[in-house]
Design an enzyme around this catalytic site. Sequence first.
Site, PDB file in Angstrom:
ATOM      1  N   ASP A  67      14.438  -0.450   2.527  1.00 15.87           N
ATOM      2  CA  ASP A  67      15.078  -0.720   3.813  1.00 15.87           C
ATOM      3  C   ASP A  67      16.081  -1.860   3.599  1.00 15.87           C
ATOM      4  O   ASP A  67      17.225  -1.621   3.209  1.00 15.87           O
ATOM      5  CB  ASP A  67      13.979  -1.082   4.825  1.00 15.87           C
ATOM      6  CG  ASP A  67      14.509  -1.300   6.240  1.00 15.87           C
ATOM      7  OD1 ASP A  67      15.735  -1.272   6.433  1.00 15.87           O
ATOM      8  OD2 ASP A  67      13.705  -1.511   7.153  1.00 15.87           O
ATOM      9  N   GLU A 100       8.482   2.692  -5.548  1.00 12.90           N
ATOM     10  CA  GLU A 100       8.441   2.212  -4.166  1.00 12.90           C
ATOM     11  C   GLU A 100       8.559   3.395  -3.210  1.00 12.90           C
ATOM     12  O   GLU A 100       9.167   4.417  -3.525  1.00 12.90           O
ATOM     13  CB  GLU A 100       9.579   1.193  -3.996  1.00 12.90           C
ATOM     14  CG  GLU A 100       9.712   0.429  -2.724  1.00 12.90           C
ATOM     15  CD  GLU A 100       8.463  -0.220  -2.124  1.00 12.90           C
ATOM     16  OE1 GLU A 100       7.433   0.455  -2.026  1.00 12.90           O
ATOM     17  OE2 GLU A 100       8.553  -1.379  -1.680  1.00 12.90           O
ATOM     18  N   LYS A 111       0.806  -1.201   0.000  1.00 12.11           N
ATOM     19  CA  LYS A 111       0.000   0.000   0.000  1.00 12.11           C
ATOM     20  C   LYS A 111       0.852   1.270   0.000  1.00 12.11           C
ATOM     21  O   LYS A 111       0.428   2.303  -0.479  1.00 12.11           O
ATOM     22  CB  LYS A 111      -0.894   0.055   1.264  1.00 12.11           C
ATOM     23  CG  LYS A 111      -1.790  -1.111   1.455  1.00 12.11           C
ATOM     24  CD  LYS A 111      -2.711  -0.821   2.688  1.00 12.11           C
ATOM     25  CE  LYS A 111      -3.712  -1.916   2.881  1.00 12.11           C
ATOM     26  NZ  LYS A 111      -3.234  -2.907   3.873  1.00 12.11           N
ATOM     27  N   ARG A 165      -0.269   6.737   7.417  1.00 13.53           N
ATOM     28  CA  ARG A 165       0.069   6.849   5.997  1.00 13.53           C
ATOM     29  C   ARG A 165      -0.338   8.204   5.441  1.00 13.53           C
ATOM     30  O   ARG A 165       0.205   8.674   4.442  1.00 13.53           O
ATOM     31  CB  ARG A 165      -0.664   5.767   5.188  1.00 13.53           C
ATOM     32  CG  ARG A 165      -0.234   4.345   5.486  1.00 13.53           C
ATOM     33  CD  ARG A 165      -0.851   3.412   4.448  1.00 13.53           C
ATOM     34  NE  ARG A 165      -0.799   2.016   4.840  1.00 13.53           N
ATOM     35  CZ  ARG A 165       0.236   1.203   4.661  1.00 13.53           C
ATOM     36  NH1 ARG A 165       1.329   1.659   4.082  1.00 13.53           N
ATOM     37  NH2 ARG A 165       0.194  -0.049   5.041  1.00 13.53           N
TER      38      ARG A 165
HETATM   39  P1  IMP Z   1      12.444  -3.864   2.654  1.00 12.12           P
HETATM   40  O1  IMP Z   1      11.976  -5.113   1.969  1.00 12.12           O
HETATM   41  O2  IMP Z   1      13.119  -4.145   3.950  1.00 12.12           O
HETATM   42  O3  IMP Z   1      13.260  -2.964   1.758  1.00 12.12           O
HETATM   43  O4  IMP Z   1      11.183  -3.066   3.126  1.00 12.12           O
HETATM   44  C1  IMP Z   1      10.243  -2.701   2.245  1.00 12.12           C
HETATM   45  C2  IMP Z   1       8.920  -2.340   2.853  1.00 12.12           C
HETATM   46  O5  IMP Z   1       8.922  -2.304   4.281  1.00 12.12           O
HETATM   47  C3  IMP Z   1       8.571  -0.955   2.402  1.00 12.12           C
HETATM   48  O6  IMP Z   1       7.932  -0.980   1.163  1.00 12.12           O
HETATM   49  C4  IMP Z   1       7.684  -0.478   3.525  1.00 12.12           C
HETATM   50  O7  IMP Z   1       6.364  -0.916   3.281  1.00 12.12           O
HETATM   51  C5  IMP Z   1       8.219  -1.181   4.741  1.00 12.12           C
HETATM   52  N1  IMP Z   1       9.136  -0.296   5.485  1.00 12.12           N
HETATM   53  C6  IMP Z   1      10.489  -0.345   5.540  1.00 12.12           C
HETATM   54  N2  IMP Z   1      10.983   0.614   6.328  1.00 12.12           N
HETATM   55  C7  IMP Z   1       9.910   1.321   6.782  1.00 12.12           C
HETATM   56  C8  IMP Z   1       9.761   2.465   7.649  1.00 12.12           C
HETATM   57  O8  IMP Z   1      10.724   3.067   8.166  1.00 12.12           O
HETATM   58  N3  IMP Z   1       8.482   2.881   7.873  1.00 12.12           N
HETATM   59  C9  IMP Z   1       7.392   2.273   7.340  1.00 12.12           C
HETATM   60  N4  IMP Z   1       7.488   1.215   6.519  1.00 12.12           N
HETATM   61  C10 IMP Z   1       8.733   0.736   6.259  1.00 12.12           C
HETATM   62 MG    MG Z   2       4.543  -1.382   5.058  1.00 14.64          MG
END
Ligand code: IMP
Ligand code: MG
Length: 174
Positions: free
Chosen positions: A100, A96, A40, A162
């Site tokens: 993270d 995106e 989302k 959000r």
């Molecule tokens: P990744 O797979 O660890 O790169 O994380 C991706 C997803 O985790 C993002 O698309 C967000 O939905 C969520 N996410 C990662 N870090 C944050 C944050 O600091 N706040 C809120 N959502 C996060």
């Molecule tokens: Mg999320």
Amino acid sequence: MRIGKVLITAEQIDAKLAEMGAAITEDYRDKDVLLVGILKGAFVVMADLARHIDLPVELDFMAVASYGSATKSSGVVRILKDLDQEITGRHVLLVEDIVDTGLTLQYLLKNLQVRKPASLSLAALVIKDGIDRAPLEIKYEGFHIPPVFVVGYGLDFEGKYRNLPYIAVVEDTE
Ligand code: IMP
Ligand code: MG
């Protein structure tokens, strides 16, 4: 939890999206581009970035959920909603909200590459620095922030916040 310091203001976000939109407009000038937002979180970025792109783009969305705790991604991604259209031979730009661990994007890139798009690139509004992640080429990037948990502008904490127009740090997550 409580909302802490504002890291990125609404004005800063808009200025950055204008720059990213101008670069995308330039790069895809003679191409038919499909913007793919990752739900989302990316719904806000998608809406604003798309309006800074001066091309007749098409839009589609995928919804994914990554297993894990509220503030940590596990890398196991579940597709809740796939694309409505086929992308074979299309120029696809994934949009995106935040990168993270990069695991979500890595999974999606692999998943979409199999469908043989003409090109597949990434745009992300926020990139967390200081994270040990596999290399990811993010062609259009917004802001680099320290590895803290943030909310707002599409980003949530337990489904909320959000709708904040800015991006702020979350404090006291317990
Ligand atoms: P990744 O797979 O660890 O790169 O994380 C991706 C997803 O985790 C993002 O698309 C967000 O939905 C969520 N996410 C990662 N870090 C944050 C944050 O600091 N706040 C809120 N959502 C996060
Ligand atoms: Mg999320």
